[in-house]
Design a protein around this motif. Structure first.
Motif, PDB file in Angstrom:
ATOM      1  N   VAL A 275      12.650 -42.445 -12.952  1.00 17.20           N
ATOM      2  CA  VAL A 275      11.554 -41.481 -13.007  1.00 17.20           C
ATOM      3  C   VAL A 275      10.388 -42.150 -13.730  1.00 17.20           C
ATOM      4  O   VAL A 275      10.570 -43.144 -14.434  1.00 17.20           O
ATOM      5  CB  VAL A 275      11.980 -40.181 -13.721  1.00 17.20           C
ATOM      6  CG1 VAL A 275      13.005 -39.410 -12.891  1.00 17.20           C
ATOM      7  CG2 VAL A 275      12.537 -40.466 -15.110  1.00 17.20           C
TER       8      VAL A 275
ATOM      9  N   VAL B  68       9.741 -39.368  -6.048  1.00 17.31           N
ATOM     10  CA  VAL B  68       9.711 -39.489  -7.508  1.00 17.31           C
ATOM     11  C   VAL B  68       9.988 -40.933  -7.926  1.00 17.31           C
ATOM     12  O   VAL B  68       9.420 -41.436  -8.901  1.00 17.31           O
ATOM     13  CB  VAL B  68      10.726 -38.529  -8.152  1.00 17.31           C
ATOM     14  CG1 VAL B  68      10.849 -38.774  -9.657  1.00 17.31           C
ATOM     15  CG2 VAL B  68      10.316 -37.080  -7.889  1.00 17.31           C
TER      16      VAL B  68
ATOM     17  N   GLY C 134      10.058 -36.978 -16.115  1.00 16.88           N
ATOM     18  CA  GLY C 134      11.454 -36.807 -15.741  1.00 16.88           C
ATOM     19  C   GLY C 134      11.959 -35.432 -16.132  1.00 16.88           C
ATOM     20  O   GLY C 134      12.710 -34.791 -15.379  1.00 16.88           O
TER      21      GLY C 134
ATOM     22  N   GLU D 254      10.877 -32.969 -13.583  1.00 15.96           N
ATOM     23  CA  GLU D 254      11.673 -33.052 -12.352  1.00 15.96           C
ATOM     24  C   GLU D 254      13.046 -32.414 -12.539  1.00 15.96           C
ATOM     25  O   GLU D 254      13.563 -31.760 -11.630  1.00 15.96           O
ATOM     26  CB  GLU D 254      11.816 -34.512 -11.911  1.00 15.96           C
ATOM     27  CG  GLU D 254      10.519 -35.167 -11.465  1.00 15.96           C
ATOM     28  CD  GLU D 254       9.870 -34.477 -10.279  1.00 15.96           C
ATOM     29  OE1 GLU D 254      10.602 -33.889  -9.440  1.00 15.96           O
ATOM     30  OE2 GLU D 254       8.629 -34.512 -10.189  1.00 15.96           O
TER      31      GLU D 254
END
Length: 389
Positions: A96, A267, A102, A105
């Motif tokens: 990430v 990503v 991160g 996400e």
């Protein structure tokens, strides 16, 4: 190594004149008469194995898109050596861009807009900024007076967050920023048990994991019983000063593998290829440099304790067991809720205000210890002088 030669300690390598040549946030946010001990950048040269790896890549023109699992493999080996933990399964990792992106996400994977996110305050200000920008309300669970997790507070927050059958996420800061609290295995197991009871998913920000005081040990959240559905974010960023070389890893517990598998492919395009090269080199070959840094930070904690006792005895400071941050209780100084403002205006020293850290931060400042003993000494002198200004 309790006492270092000056040339061994990375924190003693750069002069103030050299540091002022830097163009990063820490050294450009304030005028040159201000001594900056605020944002989490370290005043160190780049570790030689990292510099060599990046320079070799640049010499080859190896500046394309990231690929492969070298970063995850390096983290797995580092975890085995440093934490006696064999739980970083490469197939349950994902690259990430950085830890906070991160985190966002991971929140997308296990929650939706409107789902609450629980945090232990006072806590790293971007927790509030990123979570709220995603349309998720923050539910605070205050730390105890000893800066450890207050489980009555946490359970109350879990109960409120899940009322009516709502999904909720606990965003765990481990080690904790700004207090430097190092959560024990027993505490983390209790977190996991409580999360299972209430159906709360745990996402752990473990970016400061390698930075521990002498005699202390970091415990990965995913290593404790009951944490199998957890998600963790790890990086070499803080321990080796790589904020400008973006890369981090998401690590899933066995029961969260399916969640992590749903992370969008795009990503993985966010991390820098040079960043991944740098982080991989840090974890594989930067252990000696890290050990020297940790010893230097131990010295700085002792130095700060002595200086405050001598010059600012009303400031309450408990040396942390992790991170390179010092959380200072300045409430007895009579400087109001934001003493950092007074230290900046009167003493020309920049510290992080406790206010953005949420409930419990008023009257506190965060001081970055990752600098030379000389700059810490000058910073405390200026802070003490500001009370007379």
């Amino acid at each position: 190594m309790d006492s270092l030669r000056p040339d061994d300690n990375p924190l003693r390598r750069l002069s103030l004149d050299q540091l002022r040549q830097r163009t990063s946030m820490k050294w450009r946010a304030y005028p040159e008469d201000v001594l900056p001990l605020w944002v989490a950048e370290m005043d160190v040269p780049l570790a030689e194995p990292i510099a060599r790896a990046v320079l070799d890549a640049v010499a080859l023109g190896d500046t394309g898109y990231p690929a492969g699992t070298a970063y995850a493999e390096a983290l797995a080996e580092f975890a085995r050596k440093r934490w006696d933990w064999d739980g970083v399964a490469v197939e349950r990792t994902a690259i990430v861009p950085d830890v906070m992106l991160g985190v966002t996400e991971m929140l997308k994977l296990v929650s939706g807009p409107g789902d609450p996110v629980i945090v232990n305050c006072p806590v790293y200000p971007p927790f509030y900024l990123f979570v709220r920008s995603m349309g998720r309300p923050v539910v605070e669970a205050r730390l105890g007076q000893d800066w450890r997790i207050d489980f009555a507070e946490l359970e109350n927050a879990f109960r409120r967050a899940t009322a009516g059958g709502r999904r909720a996420v606990y965003l765990l800061c481990s080690p904790h920023n700004p207090t430097g609290t190092l959560h024990s295995a027993e505490e983390l197991a209790a977190v996991a048990a409580l999360a299972r009871t209430y159906g709360v998913r745990v996402v752990a920000d473990e970016i400061h994991a390698p930075i521990v005081a002498s005699g202390a040990a970091f415990v990965p959240y995913l290593s404790v019983p009951g944490a199998e559905s957890g998600l963790s974010l790890m990086s070499a960023s803080k321990a080796w000063n790589l904020a400008g070389l973006k890369a981090a890893l998401a690590v899933a517990g066995p029961e969260a593998a399916g969640d992590l598998a749903r992370i969008p492919e795009e990503v993985s395009h966010g991390p820098s290829h040079l960043g991944i090269i740098a982080h991989t080199a840090a974890l594989r070959d930067g252990g000696g440099w890290l050990d020297a840094l940790l010893a230097g930070l131990d010295e700085n904690r002792r130095l700060l304790s002595r200086l405050l006792a001598e010059q600012l005895p009303a400031v309450v400071y408990e040396p942390a067991r992790a991170t390179y941050l010092a959380w200072l209780d300045c409430r007895a100084l009579g400087l109001g809720d934001d003493p950092a403002a007074a230290f900046l205006e009167r003493g020309r020293v920049a510290l992080s205000s406790g206010m953005p850290f949420g409930t419990g931060g008023a009257g506190f400042v965060r001081l970055n210890l990752a600098t030379s003993p000389e700059l810490i000494t000058e910073a405390v002198r200026r802070m003490a002088a500001s009370l007379c200004a």
